[in-house]
Write an enzyme that holds these catalytic residues in place. Structure first.
Site, PDB file in Angstrom:
ATOM      1  N   SER A 199     -21.345  18.937 -39.338  1.00  0.00           N
ATOM      2  CA  SER A 199     -21.665  17.755 -38.533  1.00  0.00           C
ATOM      3  C   SER A 199     -22.042  16.545 -39.401  1.00  0.00           C
ATOM      4  O   SER A 199     -23.071  16.558 -40.094  1.00  0.00           O
ATOM      5  CB  SER A 199     -22.834  18.114 -37.601  1.00  0.00           C
ATOM      6  OG  SER A 199     -23.607  16.976 -37.303  1.00  0.00           O
TER       7      SER A 199
HETATM    8  N1  LIG Z   1     -25.530   9.910 -32.100  1.00  0.00           N
HETATM    9  C1  LIG Z   1     -25.762  11.247 -32.511  1.00  0.00           C
HETATM   10  C2  LIG Z   1     -24.490  12.022 -32.516  1.00  0.00           C
HETATM   11  C3  LIG Z   1     -24.734  13.437 -32.876  1.00  0.00           C
HETATM   12  C4  LIG Z   1     -23.630  14.353 -32.426  1.00  0.00           C
HETATM   13  O1  LIG Z   1     -22.859  14.042 -31.497  1.00  0.00           O
HETATM   14  N2  LIG Z   1     -23.576  15.512 -33.080  1.00  0.00           N
HETATM   15  C5  LIG Z   1     -22.569  16.497 -32.724  1.00  0.00           C
HETATM   16  C6  LIG Z   1     -22.229  17.297 -33.952  1.00  0.00           C
HETATM   17  S1  LIG Z   1     -21.330  16.309 -35.071  1.00  0.00           S
HETATM   18  C7  LIG Z   1     -23.184  17.453 -31.711  1.00  0.00           C
HETATM   19  O2  LIG Z   1     -24.326  17.791 -31.817  1.00  0.00           O
HETATM   20  N3  LIG Z   1     -22.382  17.861 -30.707  1.00  0.00           N
HETATM   21  C8  LIG Z   1     -22.813  18.801 -29.740  1.00  0.00           C
HETATM   22  C9  LIG Z   1     -22.900  18.209 -28.378  1.00  0.00           C
HETATM   23  O3  LIG Z   1     -22.682  16.977 -28.195  1.00  0.00           O
HETATM   24  O4  LIG Z   1     -23.179  18.977 -27.465  1.00  0.00           O
HETATM   25  C10 LIG Z   1     -26.361  11.213 -33.891  1.00  0.00           C
HETATM   26  O5  LIG Z   1     -26.027  10.324 -34.677  1.00  0.00           O
HETATM   27  O6  LIG Z   1     -27.223  12.062 -34.136  1.00  0.00           O
END
Ligand SMILES: N[C@@H](CCC(=O)N[C@@H](CS)C(=O)NCC(=O)O)C(=O)O
Length: 479
Positions: free
Chosen positions: A16
């Site tokens: 991530s």
């Molecule tokens: N705006 C958030 C985005 C984080 C994000 O979308 N992370 C992804 C992994 S790259 C995640 O956790 N996805 C799982 C989900 O949305 O359920 C940040 O910068 O922390």
């Protein structure tokens, strides 16, 4: 080094990019920490204990001695505020900070979503890569290349948290072999320079390893699609395709300074973010000129406008030659420079982080869902889409939960986050898209906030919501 007794917990997963950005920053600040591996592929982020920390189920999340925070950009801002030895990674000067915020916003709401939209359908659904998604990814890479024209780092001459955020994504694109980055010469030079600058902060271990892992997975998947056309459903995809993020802020309040010239605001009444900024300008009693800019007539795509804002969004302000776009970044900047006190944007790092979270929520969840539901009907005459309605209701549900036992969206006091959210909610009300009374906390907050904003010309400025509502309803009945 951390303020409390315990090391900071970071919920992290190597592939991530946002988790890698936050972990690199923790290392750069020399903070004691525990890495809590959270495998989103295995659904760790949907477990009840995780959802208690982050109802939006994204990583990274940190727990700093009981203070939990999500969104990498909000986290990075908070950590520099509290633990930074100096402000070099997140300048306190309001103009310099505004540019960092803008680049973080760009990373959160443009680059990262386009990265996700291109890679995730292939990685988790086995879908063949989409040309349209590639075009969009290339378009944002073009913007990034433009930002880096004659500039060493993404927000100016020095390394900032915006570089942490963006390099985590760029290195993943590189590792996946998606785009030949050398065709973006400014990005390529910056990429080499930034890798070097981050070498001592675990670039190799934290970032390169995760990026390479992602790249390998992606390439494997791609070649298996090419040979077998296999399709693998994965429940992460549903959440991740939703994606999104945002950016930040900081304390320090300046006395009401004297304006030489009024602030120009490029504004269009139906646009909720334009109205949020105009409301704040009125609340701060700033002299201003309204320059009406109609996107439907292409006024945001003229070469003159694109020089002000290559991302062609409104609002934009011109404050005596300082040009700034993205409503959330503008709201923060205006309170910093012209706020008489810090009530609309608290100086306290924890309270500030709460405002940032909600600005992030507004910018990267609520507003996109609002647009996804309404604009296909308004601009293309398409019938409303049930899936888009479900997603809109889902974010309204989150908002309703945030408002449980809370007067305003970021806590007990009115802040700029309310300006941002109320202009969207009032537009939903005017379009009669959703019965807001079905979200009782939102409904009560909405009445309270309208009242609180009454003296700043809410009724008059917010007439734009009615204009949008009428347009939407006319389109709908013409279907
Ligand atoms: N705006 C958030 C985005 C984080 C994000 O979308 N992370 C992804 C992994 S790259 C995640 O956790 N996805 C799982 C989900 O949305 O359920 C940040 O910068 O922390």
């Amino acid at each position: 080094m951390s303020g409390g007794d315990q090391p900071i917990d970071i919920y992290f997963f190597p592939p991530s990019p946002p988790s890698r950005a936050a972990l690199m920053l923790i290392k750069a600040l020399g903070l004691k920490h525990n890495v809590k591996t959270t495998n989103i592929g295995a659904g760790d982020h949907m477990k009840p204990e995780f959802l208690k920390m982050n109802p939006l189920h994204t990583i990274p999340v940190i727990n700093d001695n009981g203070f939990t925070l999500y969104d990498s950009h909000v986290i990075m801002k908070y950590l520099v505020d509290v633990y930074g030895k100096d402000d070099s990674l997140y300048p306190k000067d309001p103009k310099k900070e505004a540019i960092v915020n803008q680049r973080c916003f760009f990373s959160a709401c443009y680059l990262f979503p386009k990265f996700i939209d291109y890679h995730i359908p292939t990685l988790f659904l086995g879908a063949p890569p989409s040309e349209e998604a590639m075009d969009k990814l290339k378009e944002v890479l073009g913007h990034l290349d433009g930002f880096l024209d004659n500039q060493l780092f993404v927000a100016g001459p020095n390394l900032t948290v915006a570089d942490f955020s963006i390099i985590a994504i760029i290195s993943t694109i590189d590792a996946a072999g998606t785009v030949d980055l050398k065709t973006y010469p400014n990005i390529w030079m910056w990429y080499q320079r930034t890798k070097k600058a981050l070498e001592h902060f675990g670039y190799q271990d934290v970032n390169q390893t995760g990026a390479t892992g992602f790249g390998q997975m992606y390439k494997n998947k791609l070649s298996s699609i090419n040979t077998t056309n296999e399709r693998l459903p994965h429940y992460w995809v549903i959440c991740t395709i939703q994606r999104f993020n945002r950016f930040i802020t900081h304390p320090h309040i300046y006395a009401m300074s004297e304006l030489n010239r009024p602030i120009d605001i490029y504004f269009f009444p139906p646009s909720p973010p334009s109205r949020a900024v105009l409301l704040l300008i009125r609340a701060l009693e700033l002299k201003h000129n309204i320059i009406t800019t109609n996107p439907a007539a292409g006024e945001n795509k003229t070469s003159k406008f694109l020089k002000l804002n290559p991302l062609h969004t409104i609002p934009v302000i011109n404050d005596n030659g300082f040009i700034l776009y993205d409503s959330h970044v503008i709201l923060k900047y205006l309170v910093d420079v012209y706020g008489q006190d810090d009530s609309l944007y608290p100086k306290d790092p924890k309270k500030g982080a709460m405002v940032n979270l909600k600005l992030y929520f507004s910018a990267c969840y609520l507003f996109p869902r609002f647009l996804e539901y309404h604009t296909p009907t308004v601009y293309l005459g398409h019938p409303p889409c049930d899936e888009a309605m479900d997603k809109l209701k889902d974010v309204l549900e989150h908002l309703n939960d945030f408002l449980e036992n809370q007067n305003f969206v970021a806590g007990q006091e009115l802040t700029v986050a309310d300006f941002s959210v109320v202009t969207i909610i009032s537009t939903i009300e005017a379009a009669e898209t959703v019965n807001l009374k079905a979200f009782p906390n939102i409904w009560v907050w909405f009445q309270r906030t309208k009242k609180a904003l009454e003296t700043f010309g809410y009724e008059q400025i917010n007439q734009g919501a009615q204009v949008f509502g009428k347009l939407y309803k006319n389109k709908l009945s013409a279907l």
